[in-house]
Each structure stands twice: as structure tokens, then as C-alpha cells.
Design an enzyme around this catalytic site. Sequence first.
Site, short mmCIF file in Angstrom:
data_model
loop_
_atom_site.label_atom_id
_atom_site.label_comp_id
_atom_site.label_asym_id
_atom_site.label_seq_id
_atom_site.Cartn_x
_atom_site.Cartn_y
_atom_site.Cartn_z
N GLU A 205 1.81 10.66 -5.27
CA GLU A 205 1.42 10.56 -3.87
C GLU A 205 -0.10 10.89 -3.96
O GLU A 205 -0.41 11.79 -4.48
CB GLU A 205 2.03 11.36 -2.76
CG GLU A 205 1.48 11.26 -1.52
CD GLU A 205 2.08 12.04 -0.51
OE1 GLU A 205 3.02 12.90 -0.76
OE2 GLU A 205 1.66 12.02 0.75
N ASN B 270 -0.92 7.62 1.81
CA ASN B 270 -0.50 7.90 3.42
C ASN B 270 -1.46 7.12 4.30
O ASN B 270 -2.63 6.76 4.17
CB ASN B 270 -0.93 9.34 3.79
CG ASN B 270 0.06 10.30 2.80
OD1 ASN B 270 1.27 10.56 3.23
ND2 ASN B 270 -0.56 10.92 1.88
N GLU C 230 3.01 5.19 3.09
CA GLU C 230 3.92 6.37 3.98
C GLU C 230 3.31 6.34 5.33
O GLU C 230 2.33 6.55 5.65
CB GLU C 230 3.75 7.80 3.20
CG GLU C 230 4.37 7.77 1.88
CD GLU C 230 4.21 9.25 1.29
OE1 GLU C 230 3.80 10.14 2.08
OE2 GLU C 230 4.54 9.43 0.11
N ASP D 26 7.46 9.04 6.31
CA ASP D 26 7.10 10.36 6.03
C ASP D 26 7.28 11.55 6.99
O ASP D 26 7.31 11.09 8.12
CB ASP D 26 5.46 10.21 5.71
CG ASP D 26 4.84 11.22 4.85
OD1 ASP D 26 5.78 12.14 4.41
OD2 ASP D 26 3.97 11.42 4.70
N GLU E 140 10.60 16.84 0.04
CA GLU E 140 9.08 17.32 0.05
C GLU E 140 9.01 18.64 -0.17
O GLU E 140 9.88 19.60 0.44
CB GLU E 140 8.27 16.90 1.21
CG GLU E 140 7.85 15.44 1.28
CD GLU E 140 7.02 15.03 2.43
OE1 GLU E 140 6.93 16.01 3.44
OE2 GLU E 140 6.09 14.15 2.47
P1 C2E Z 1 1.67 14.97 3.35
O1 C2E Z 1 1.85 13.62 3.49
O2 C2E Z 1 3.15 15.67 3.72
O3 C2E Z 1 1.49 15.55 1.90
C1 C2E Z 1 2.05 16.35 1.39
C2 C2E Z 1 1.24 17.66 1.63
O4 C2E Z 1 2.46 18.84 1.10
C3 C2E Z 1 0.28 17.80 0.86
O5 C2E Z 1 -0.67 18.70 1.50
C4 C2E Z 1 0.79 18.60 -0.26
O6 C2E Z 1 -0.32 19.27 -1.18
C5 C2E Z 1 1.53 19.76 0.38
N1 C2E Z 1 2.76 19.97 -0.88
C6 C2E Z 1 3.18 19.24 -1.83
N2 C2E Z 1 4.30 20.25 -2.40
C7 C2E Z 1 4.18 21.27 -1.76
C8 C2E Z 1 4.92 22.61 -1.96
O7 C2E Z 1 5.84 22.65 -2.90
N3 C2E Z 1 4.69 23.44 -1.04
C9 C2E Z 1 3.93 23.34 0.29
N4 C2E Z 1 3.73 24.48 0.80
N5 C2E Z 1 3.07 22.04 0.32
C10 C2E Z 1 3.31 21.25 -0.57
P2 C2E Z 1 -2.14 18.48 1.68
O8 C2E Z 1 -2.71 17.54 0.41
O9 C2E Z 1 -2.83 19.40 2.13
O10 C2E Z 1 -1.88 17.12 2.74
C11 C2E Z 1 -1.79 17.37 4.16
C12 C2E Z 1 -1.53 16.34 4.77
O11 C2E Z 1 -2.59 15.64 4.89
C13 C2E Z 1 -0.51 15.47 4.18
O12 C2E Z 1 0.82 15.60 4.28
C14 C2E Z 1 -0.87 14.09 4.85
O13 C2E Z 1 -0.37 13.89 6.07
C15 C2E Z 1 -2.53 14.24 5.20
N6 C2E Z 1 -3.02 13.50 4.20
C16 C2E Z 1 -3.53 13.83 2.82
N7 C2E Z 1 -4.38 13.01 2.28
C17 C2E Z 1 -4.23 12.14 3.04
C18 C2E Z 1 -4.70 10.56 3.05
O14 C2E Z 1 -5.34 10.02 2.13
N8 C2E Z 1 -4.52 9.85 4.22
C19 C2E Z 1 -3.87 10.13 5.18
N9 C2E Z 1 -3.89 9.48 6.33
N10 C2E Z 1 -3.19 11.55 5.44
C20 C2E Z 1 -3.48 12.51 4.28
CA CA Z 2 5.07 14.58 4.01
CA CA Z 3 2.79 11.92 2.46
#
Ligand code: C2E
Ligand code: CA
Ligand code: CA
Length: 804
Positions: A571, A626, A658, A688, A745
Site C-alpha cells: 500500500e 488511497n 482504496e 478501506d 489492517e
Molecule cells: P490508511 O489508508 O488506513 O493507511 C494505513 C495506516 O495505518 C497508515 O498510516 C499506516 O502507517 C498505519 N498502520 C499500518 N500498520 C499499522 C499498525 O500495525 N498499527 C498502527 N497503529 N498503524 C498501522 P499513515 O501512513 O499514517 O496514514 C494514515 C492515513 O492517511 C491512511 O490511512 C490514509 O487514510 C491516509 N493516507 C496516507 N497516504 C495517503 C495518500 O496517498 N492518499 C490519500 N488519499 N490518503 C492517504
Molecule cells: Ca485503512
Molecule cells: Ca488505505
Amino acid sequence: MLRVFACVAYDHDLRIVAIAGLICLLAAFTSFSIVEQARRSTNRRAAWLVTAGFVSGTGIWATHFVAMLAYRPHMTGAYALWPTVLSIAAAMLLSGAAWWLSLRAERWAAAAAGAVIGAGIAIMHYVGMSAVSGMGDVFHDTDLVVASVAIGMILSTFAILVRRIRVLREAQRLPWPASVVFTLAICGVHFTGMGAVRMVHAPGPVVVETAISIQTLTAAVSVVAIIILATSLAIVFFDRKLDRRDAEEEERLRTFADAAVEGLVVIDEDCIVDANHSFLHIAGYDAPDRCPKNISRLLPDLDLAKVPVAHDQAPVECRLVDADGTECPVEVLARPLEWRGSSLRILAVRDIRERKEAAARIAHLAYHDSLTGLPNRAVFAEHLANMIEQANGEPVAVLCLDLDGFKAVNDVYGHPVGDELLIEVSQRLRAAVGPDSLVSRLGGDEFAIVQRGGDQPNYAGQVSGRVIAALSEQFPLEQQTVRVSCSVGVAVYPDDAETPIDLVKNADMALYRAKAEGGRTCRFYEPAMDEALRQRRLMETELRLAIERGQMAVHYQPLADLETGAILSFEALLRWTHPTLGPIAPEVFIPLAEECGYIGTLGEWVLGRACADAARWQRPLRLSVNLSPLQFMPDRLIATVKRILDETGLDPKRLDLEVTEGLLLQDVDSALEILRGLKALGIQIAMDDFGTGYASLSYFRMFPFDKVKIDRSFVQDMIENPQALAIIRSVIGLGHGLGMPVIAEGVETNAQLNALRAEGCSQIQGYLISRPGPIEHFDRVVIDRSAEASASVPKKRRPRAKRA
Ligand code: C2E
Ligand code: CA
Ligand code: CA
């Protein structure tokens, strides 16, 4: 009476009496004609009156003289010169004075004129009689003398009244009826006077030194009679011609006046003398006789003294009350007018209703928003400034409003729907605030309310609550039912700011805070917001520059098969590292990018970078990217995705996009269409964060999602919380039922992993397998074809799954 009759019948030659009567009638007619001329003229009135006096005086005397010829024709007498001259002079002077009196408007004037002229006739008669010699000793019967004077006065008055009435009624101009009555007056005096005569001695031959011979007098009288006759005929002729010319002139002027667009009305002081068609039209009357006779009834506030008469002066404006009682604004100019011998005024009246309405429309456009009809920013600013100026210690609250989700409605359904929504919103706003508050549209989906007085800030809070509730109800529009809500920021004068500008700025800041807290809420200004907002603004600017400054990066997090532990996919997750603030969480900058309209650019950049990366991987692993709901723009998203796939050469079959439940909250039809278009490209669509939003199983009926990702909050709770486990279980069951892989997730522990395996979950993602990292961290996974997928997972976070 009998004596008078006998006198006329036996003592007179009736043929000559008839001639005398004719001369008298002509003289009377001529006199009245000239008096009429005098009445109509303003500048030559005196000359005409003198002429009238001369003609009537001469006529009275000529009548008397010819009648004397008819009296006992066998009797020859002589006329003494001076009494004769005196009698003519008296007749002329007194009748002249009487004509002057007859033109006066007072009620007594006719009687006075009649008395004077009656006296004139009588003096002429009796002084004239005294001039005759050769009649012996002449005595008069007093009763008949008095009667003759009375007859003269009364009939003369009557004649003058007849004339006056006919002139007033504008009846036929030629003064025949009055002339007949006046003839009767003159003849009445003469023959009654003759009836009064008593001769004592038989007449004998007389010799008077200054006597005029009868022949001379006969010739003189004939000449005078002829002159009178000729003059009268000429006057009749001239008068007729004048009448015709007057009538023609009047007709011409009337046609001219009626053709005028402007209303023209001729007035004599307050009295309406005449009006053209346009004036009647403006005043709402179809016929001139229906129109009121006084201008003050039609133009009640017009001060005639103030109406300009000079050409270079601006007309005065006043109201005109028309036939229905409706008031209409008009513009009035005046000009003096000499008309039929009177000094009148002509008013030009112009209907300025249309001009006023146009001006009002222009003013309305300048001060109102053309779409919603609400007052605009200019009115808001002015009103607020006035309120504060007149506050007098009372509080003044400004409520800044912004719709939540408006941009999405506009993007998804297009501007016509957006416009319709704004109109509806403005109506609900107007209904929700009281009449004491001003609602205005500042632009886009921003509105503002100004309130004065009340128990602030409680009052503003109540109104905010009403507004939010009203705008959160769904909007059944023509083509689409949509749902938005609204955020409100409140600042109150004088506590929060002293000037209108600061007050609005602070209300705006409070609004930002309300938005930042998820919207659909109201926030009151607090001084700390200043700093927060400054930070936010700074962040916004920095965010816009982040891509070109190379502060953005894409990290990847693997998704593994729960059974085999093999890495199936990565992802893509966006990372922003600010040079001074350090790494900024996507939870912070993604919503910021969405709010400031930057998410489109950002999302495109991530997709491009991730696809380019994935296209270089030797192993054809899948890639998840995403998408924000705000990227779902018809026409745009599909084209962008297609272009990026073309440019990077990534096989669409390897790409998962997603999307979150939020996408299907309001713009369902359009969103579904775009999803279908993406799927048609060969791309798979994953649901998602399932379970966090307004999760609904019906989404799966609407669209055949290829995968569903259970939100990490459920996974984190599943060990301790049976409800979380139950939800996971049902989602997994649903996935099985629909033949749809379910991904868990945020798997961090073996306990979670085991529980998920027990439930039959197909794939996992989480720190247990690997934290997200730059693609270089996963080089071995994506490059080494022969290697075990598990072997390439970073050592620290090696997933248990591979050993399972
Ligand atoms: P998401 O799509 O649910 O992405 C997964 C998030 O969960 C990611 O946070 C990831 O680092 C985190 N994660 C993965 N494994 C674990 C785990 O075991 N425990 C915990 N506590 N967290 C875990 P991240 O990278 O901080 O991203 C947060 C959200 O930001 C994402 O949730 C997504 O909704 C958004 N996001 C990130 N990149 C993009 C992007 O390029 N475009 C868009 N539209 N949204 C993005
Ligand atoms: Ca997610
Ligand atoms: Ca996601």
C-alpha cells in the site's frame, strides 16, 4: 304703461321707429362684440373699452335722434349744440365705464355696470331732450321718468348678465341675445321717456343761435349709423375668422400636445385648464372630464413656487396620486403661458416610475447576491459597521457560516445543482434567523449573520444551533437529494474585537476551528485561535510548496497472505517531512489538503509516483493507492488514472484503489459511475477502513467491491472486546459470502494474527509484518524472484505468518 304704448303708437312714425330700433340693435351688437374683444385681450383692453364706449355712446344717441325724427314728424324743431354734445359725451363716458365694470369678475360688477349704463342712457335721453327746441314748454311725468331710468338700469344689467353667462358657458360667441336685451333697454328708456312728455304750449317757430339744422343732423346721424353698421359687420366677419383660426390653432396645438410623450397640463393657479393624453394616461384617467379639476389633488406635494421655470434648472420630483389612488413618482417642470388673455402655467409631468425601478434594480444588484437574493458582502460590511457604531453598549455578534461538503456536491453534481442548493440554503437561513438579524452571502458557500443585542454569546449559540439543524436536514433538489451541514464561527463585539474588520476576522477564525473539529458545529472565538490559525495558514502554504521542494515521499507497507505469509501487495502511503517541523502525519496534512483544495494535485502525484515505482518492480506484486472522496470528479479521475497507467506502463490489473465509505455517503450515483469506469480499466476497488464511517452492508449491493479492509481499530480491540470480534467475524463472513477477500489492517500482535486466522481472514497488513517504509527497504521482496517473500521482509518485523 298705456301712455307709453299710446305714445309709440299714435305719436310716432312706426317706420322710422323701426329704423331707430335697427340702428340700436346694431349699435348694441357692435358694442358687445368690441367688449368681447376687450375681454380676450390683455394688452389692448383699454383701447377696446374706449372704442366700445364710443360706439355705444354714439349708438344710443343715434337711436334717440332717429326716434325723435319719428316723433310727431310734422313737428319741426332744432337741437341746441352744447346740450347735444353733452348728452353724447355722457353716453360715451358712462357706457365706457360700464363696459369696464362688466369685465370685472366680482358678483356686483354686472349690477354696477347695468346701473351705470342705465344712468348713461337716461342722462343722454333727458339732456338730449333739453336740447330740442320748438316743442313748446315741455314737462315730464315724474313716475314715468323714474320708471324709464329703472327700465334702463334693469335691462342693461340683464343684458350684461346674459352675455356673461354665455361667455362662461363658452356658448356661441356672437352676442346677439345680449344685444337684443340691451336694445330693449335703450328703447325702453327712450319711449318711456317720451311717454312722460307733457307739452303745455303749442310749439312755434324757434330760433336758437347755436342750433344745428335738422338736415345737418340727419346727414350726421346717417353717417354715424352707416359707420356703426359697417364696423359691426367688419367685426362680425373678423370675429368669425378669428374664431375659426383660434379653433384651428387650438386643434393643431392639441394634436401636437397629445402627440407628446410627456404629460402636459395647463393650470391657472391650482385649477386644471387643460391636459394632454399623456398626462391623463399617467394620471390613469381615460377622459378629460373624469380628471380632478385641481392639480393639488393629483400632485399633493408639489409646491408650485418651487417648480423651476428656467431651462437649465433640474425638474422637481414629487408623487402623483392616480385614479386608483396609487402613487407614482413624477418629475415636473413649468413654463409660463399666455393663453386666451390669461397668464397661465404649463406643467410638463414625466412618469419616472420605470427609471426609478431600473435604478432600484441596479441598486439591488449592487447590494444583493444575484443567485440567492441575499444582501452581499458590501451590505454586510456596511450593516455591521452601522450596528457597531450605534451599539451603545449592546453586544453585536457576527456568525460566519460555511457549508460542510458543498464542494463535493458542486464537483460531483455540477454547478446547477450547487446553485440550487445555495438558493435552498439561503431560504433555510432566512427562516432560521429572526427578523432582527441580517443574513448575507459573502461568496461561494460562505454566509454571515449579524445580530444586535440579546444575551450574547448565548443568543448566537442558539441561532447557530437552529441554523446547523436546519442545514443538516436533507435537501430534496430537483434532480438529486443531497445532504450537507454547516459550521459556524462566532465573535461578539465588544468582547472579542472592537472593530468590524477584527470582529469578522475572529469569527472566521472560530469558523476554521469548527471546521477543523469535523464541521457541523459552532465555535466561539478564543484568543488562542489566533495562533492556531496562523499555524494552519502557514502549514497550508508550506503544503502547497512541499512537492516542488521535494519534501514529499511515498512509503510502502506490505500486505501478506495470512496462510502462506507471502507478500502479495504494497500500500502506498504518503509522507511529508518538513525541514523544521519534521515528519507531519497524514492524518494532519491529508484533511488540510482536502480543505484547501490541494488534494487533487497531491493524490495525482502519489498515484504517479507509486505506479512508476511498481512498474519497475521485477515481481508483479500488486499496488494499493488511497483515493480521497474529493478526487472523485466526473471526467477527471478516470482520465487521470488512465494517463498515469499509460505513462508508467503499469498493468491496470496490478492496481488496487482504496476508497472509504465516505465516498458513498451522498454522491452515490456519480461515485458509482466513476467506480465502474475505473473497474472497466481492469483496476480493482477496495473498500478501506470498513466499519468506521456510516458502515452499511448495502454498499456491497450497490457496487461489487473487489476487497474489503477491516479498520485497524477493530483489530486492535478484537482480543479484549467481543463486539469488535463479532464485527470482524461478520465482515469476514460477508467476504466469504460474496467471494471477496477480507484484509485486516493494523495487525500488531501474534494474538491478533492467530485470532484472525481462526476467523478465516484472507490477508493481513500491520506492524507485525512490516512498518511502512521507502521502497528500497523492500528491494529484496520486489526484486528477487526466487526468494521467499517472507525472507525479504525486514528482519526486525518479520511476520509470524511465514512460520505459521
Ligand atoms: P490508511 O489508508 O488506513 O493507511 C494505513 C495506516 O495505518 C497508515 O498510516 C499506516 O502507517 C498505519 N498502520 C499500518 N500498520 C499499522 C499498525 O500495525 N498499527 C498502527 N497503529 N498503524 C498501522 P499513515 O501512513 O499514517 O496514514 C494514515 C492515513 O492517511 C491512511 O490511512 C490514509 O487514510 C491516509 N493516507 C496516507 N497516504 C495517503 C495518500 O496517498 N492518499 C490519500 N488519499 N490518503 C492517504
Ligand atoms: Ca485503512
Ligand atoms: Ca488505505
